[in-house]
Structure formats: structure tokens, C-alpha cells
Design a protein around this motif. Sequence first.
Motif, mmCIF file in Angstrom:
data_model
loop_
_atom_site.group_PDB
_atom_site.id
_atom_site.type_symbol
_atom_site.label_atom_id
_atom_site.label_comp_id
_atom_site.label_asym_id
_atom_site.label_seq_id
_atom_site.Cartn_x
_atom_site.Cartn_y
_atom_site.Cartn_z
ATOM 1 N N SER B 57 12.377 8.921 -10.961
ATOM 2 C CA SER B 57 12.462 7.253 -10.699
ATOM 3 C C SER B 57 12.912 7.769 -12.058
ATOM 4 O O SER B 57 13.256 6.396 -12.719
ATOM 5 C CB SER B 57 11.307 6.647 -10.159
ATOM 6 O OG SER B 57 11.265 7.204 -8.562
ATOM 7 N N GLN B 101 13.194 2.037 -4.436
ATOM 8 C CA GLN B 101 12.142 3.211 -3.827
ATOM 9 C C GLN B 101 11.882 1.964 -2.703
ATOM 10 O O GLN B 101 11.468 1.924 -1.312
ATOM 11 C CB GLN B 101 11.824 3.845 -4.007
ATOM 12 C CG GLN B 101 11.016 5.189 -3.574
ATOM 13 C CD GLN B 101 10.527 5.805 -4.770
ATOM 14 O OE1 GLN B 101 10.625 6.246 -6.078
ATOM 15 N NE2 GLN B 101 10.233 7.206 -3.987
ATOM 16 N N ASP B 178 17.512 4.784 -5.292
ATOM 17 C CA ASP B 178 16.143 5.468 -5.388
ATOM 18 C C ASP B 178 15.627 6.418 -3.223
ATOM 19 O O ASP B 178 14.939 4.736 -3.217
ATOM 20 C CB ASP B 178 15.344 4.726 -6.201
ATOM 21 C CG ASP B 178 13.872 6.403 -6.730
ATOM 22 O OD1 ASP B 178 14.162 7.385 -6.259
ATOM 23 O OD2 ASP B 178 12.785 6.038 -7.546
ATOM 24 N N GLU B 179 15.896 7.046 -3.679
ATOM 25 C CA GLU B 179 15.339 7.514 -1.527
ATOM 26 C C GLU B 179 16.000 6.612 -0.868
ATOM 27 O O GLU B 179 15.244 5.827 -0.289
ATOM 28 C CB GLU B 179 14.121 7.431 -2.087
ATOM 29 C CG GLU B 179 13.678 8.652 -2.888
ATOM 30 C CD GLU B 179 12.021 9.160 -2.985
ATOM 31 O OE1 GLU B 179 11.307 9.159 -1.892
ATOM 32 O OE2 GLU B 179 11.738 9.648 -3.746
HETATM 33 MG MG LIG Z 1 10.205 8.116 -7.127
#
Ligand SMILES: [Mg+2]
Lengths: 260, 316
Positions: B57, B101, B178-179
Amino acid sequence: MKDFIGLRAIRGAGYTLLLLLEALGYINHAWKRRRALFTQMHVIGTQSLAITCFFMLLVGMVFALQTGIEFARFGQTSLVGLVIVSAMVRELGPWMTAFVLIARVGSSMAAEIGTMKTSEEIDALEVMSINPVSFVVMPRLIGYAIMGPILTIFGTLVGVAGGALVANVQLGVPLDDFLRFAERGAEPLDIYWGLLKSLVFSLCAGAVACANGMRTSGGAVGVGRASRNTVVVALTLTVFLNYLLTSFYRMVKRLVAGIL
Amino acid sequence: MQTEESSTEALIDSTPMVEFAGVCKSLGNRKILDQLTFNVKRGETFVIIGYSGTGKSVTLRNLIGLMRPDEGSIRVAGEEITTMSNKELEVMRRKFGVLFQSGALIAWLDLFQNVELPLLEHTKMSRRKRTEIVQQKLELVNLWQDKDKFPAEISGGMKKRAGLARAIALDPELVLYDEPSSGLDPVIAYEIDKLINRLRDQLKMTQIVVTHDMESAYTIASRIGMFYQGGMLQIGTPDEIRTSEIEEVQHFITGGREGAVSRRSTTAIMKGRSPTFSARLEAGRGVEAAEPSGDAAPTIMELEPESSPIDPENKP
Ligand SMILES: [Mg+2]
Ligand SMILES: Nc1ncnc2c1ncn2[C@@H]1O[C@H](COP(=O)(O)OP(=O)(O)OP(=O)(O)O)[C@@H](O)[C@H]1O
């Protein structure tokens, strides 16, 4: 040196001041963000009206009762009207309203912005090239600055009414007497001064709340800390400013009286 | 005419969309990024995999300009962003779409307004046109029927999908994720993967995806980069990564079932210790793709991990 507490406080104060100025610089976005602004005015103002009035009513009542007891010793109970009005308009109204607002609005404002910060919402705004100061801080600060003085007007009126009620029922002062002296309690200048003070308190408290929110780090604990810091710092700051402003006002009034 | 056009196109295509070169970043007392170097080509989907809490991140945050690196250079479409002023960054960021995220939706706006926000702020579209685009994006992520809900009223996966709709509202050139699939059920995770592939194939978007989910990584990646101890341990196509001979990579992609990672590395992973460039070099014995050449590198690469006296905290 890095963790020297004074340095951190100075840095925080500097940040708060810059944030305040920056937010005021975005005041031209107020029309574009009118919906957010109205929402904030509602949250800060309308929703705080009842608690402010209740609070001020009781402050006025206690104040009347206490001064009434003292005046009664000299047989001057009808003077309560004068004391209540002058104290309410110049001191108690602006500051006590600020006090209520800090507790009710300031803390939650810091927590709200702090949560936005920790949940990446502020970052997301920045990434979308939407300035968070314009989008988040400005509507809150301006809303606060508008509603603070308006609530002060309501609070002061209710406070005086509370005083009149106690004076009439418990101290036996006829309403006519109360009003006659009340009129002499404040001149127009005092009223404007009271409102100006309220504006200053509102801007201070709002800026402190927003700055603490924007500087939040460290998850839920950080949000709690931001909220707590806001209440402590804003209260200390406003009570201190209040003293300075009152001293200043007294000085000016005496100067003016000397010249005339 | 036709050929000329395609040749200029090829020229543009040849400059990478994103270039990281020797990027270092310390947070607290830890060096999170250590000589991070990699390129992302135009139109490709670059997947970053790696252990939790190591700095993926942080890598994205440096790329967006939310953090500035201590050293090194980051170029986006050939433009250096590490030295940009905030104003220049603001302009640059309009090329970006970012899916955070947690979705990072604005709490007091409903889903429709959240997706509409970038359009409202950055374009002069009519209300009808905006509604049309918002509907299109929300339908893309299967959320049109929930457009009136607020972020607090929807699940984590829905937030993420709404965040994706918002990220692509302005049809950005570069989308960062992010994910994207964590916290989603497998079916929806696969939907997101298909969406990512569609954005690549139909809209030619360049995409960088951080993920833990190897299944999804293989589905969407043009190339995969394994992030390890502050830099890229290996960069390769999904097949190259799948058949990687580096133990740390095998260990990660098989969920620890294969690839005995040296005791030193495992401890470092578990303790979240400071990554070091040298330790990474050591792990990546002989893998040149990701590594900038360093003077100390050859000697270190000959050391056996087990017998290594190098303390991960200290660089030699
Ligand atoms: Mg992360
Ligand atoms: N603002 C910050 N200040 C200090 N340390 C930070 C900050 N942001 C991240 N870190 C640290 O940097 C490290 C890497 O964090 P990062 O969020 O990049 O991990 P990640 O690889 O994305 O992990 P995950 O897969 O769990 O999301 C973490 O150990 C974290 O504690």
C-alpha cells in the motif's frame, strides 16, 4: 527535541491557523457546496438549539437566584435584571453557547473528520483532486461560524427569560421592574460585541475541531484522541480568548469615555 | 496515413506508464521501500503480490503522491512526480483512478452521489449525462439497484465495488487497485477480475493491482511482481511466477505449502522486521529482472541464507 511537547503544541497551533485561513480562502466555494453547508448548519445549529436553550435557561435561572440572594441583603433585588442582561449579553451568552457547541459539535466534528482520515476517505478525495479543505473543512467551519452567533442570540434571550422567571417567581421582582432595569443592562454596542465574540469562539472551536480531525492518525484510538483534544484545547482557548477580549473591550470603552 | 498513425502509437506505447527507479521510503524507523525498481507498460495489468504489512500500500501511496519517497524517482507517463508541486499533482491525478483497500466512500453521500462526485467536481456535464454515466458504471459493478444506499448500509464487498465504479467514473488512463478482491465472495471476486480484464481489453486502461489472492493474480495479470523486503524480488509473467525457483516466491504463492523459506526470512516476515536490500538480493540469488545492479550484490548473492550472519536491521 522531536518529542518536546511545546514544539508539538506550536506545530499544532500553526497547522490550525493555516487550516483556518485556507478554509476561509475557499469561501468562494460556498455556493457550489451549499448543500453540504446547509447540512452542517442544520447539524450544528438546528439540532443544537434545544440543548443550548435548555442549558442557557438554567444558567440564567441559577445566575438570577444567586445574585438575587446577594442583592436582597441590600434590598436591591430589582437590580437583578440589569446584572443578568449585562452578563448574558456580554459574557455568559457567547461563552456558554460556545461551551455547549464545543461539547456537542466540536468533539463529533473532530471524530467525523478523523474517521474520514483513518478510513482513507480524505486520501480518496485528494486522489480525485478534490481539495479536502474545500470539500470537508470549509462547509463545517462556515456553518459553525454562521450558527454560533445565531445560537448565541437564542441562548441569550432564553437565559434572560430564565432570569426573569426566577426573579419574578422566587425573588418577587415585578416583571415591570425587571424590564426597566434590564434595558439599562446592555447598549447596542454590547450586543454587537457579544455576537462578535461568539463569531470568534465559533471560528476557533471549528478550526480546532477540523485540525484535530485532519491530523488524526492511528485508527480508532486516534479518533478518540482527536475528539478529546478538541474539547480540551477548544475550551481552554475560548476561555482564554474570552478573558483577553473582555479586557480589551473594557479598555476601549474607557478610552472612548475619556475622549467624550 | 494508417501506418504513420500506428507508428506514433507504437512510440507512445513504448514509454512505460509507470517507472519506479531506486525508490526508498522510511516510515517511523523502518525502511519500508528499499531501492524499489519496476516498470509498468501501457495497457498492461501489473499485479503486485507480497506478504501483509510489508509495504504494498505504501508503494501505491508513493505513486499517487500521497507520500513522497526519500530517494529515487517515480515517473508517470514520463513525468517525474516526486518533485511535482501540489498543483501539478492535482492535474496529474486526473489521469488516475484509485480503488482503496476499504473503498473509501464518502460517508454522507449515497452510492449514486459517490460515483457522481468526480463528474460533478471535474466536468461540466449536464445532469442527464451524469446520471447516464453513473448508471453505466454502477451497472458495471452490479450496484445500480442499490444506488440510494449509504456506505454504512452496505457490505464491505459492495463498498469496494462502489469504490471501483467511482474510480473509473472519469475513464482514467491508469487504475490502481488495493486488494480489490479481499472480503468478497469468490463469485463476486471473479466478477471483479473479469471487470479488470474487460477494462484492459476494451478500454486499454493500464492497471496496477495489489492482491493476496493468487487465483485472481493469475487471472488478471499481464505480469506479476513479488514484493519482498522493500523491493521486487521477482517480476515475470504468471507462468514464470508459478514456476519460480525462488523459495520465497514459492512459499508465498503456495501459501507456505512449498518452498522452505530460510529461518531468517520467516522470522523477519513474522516480526515484520525492517527489510533490507541485501537480504532481498540474497533471497533472489541470480534473479536480475527486478534488481538494479549494486556493487555489493555479487558477494552477497553467494552467501547461503542459513549461514548468513547479516542482521536484517543493518546493511553491510
Ligand atoms: Mg495494504
Ligand atoms: N503512515 C504511516 N506511518 C508509519 N508507518 C506506516 C504508515 N503507513 C504504513 N506504515 C507501515 O508500513 C508497513 C507497510 O504498510 P502497508 O500498508 O504498505 O502494507 P501492505 O503491504 O499494504 O499490507 P496489507 O497487505 O496488509 O495491506 C506497515 O508495517 C505499516 O505499519
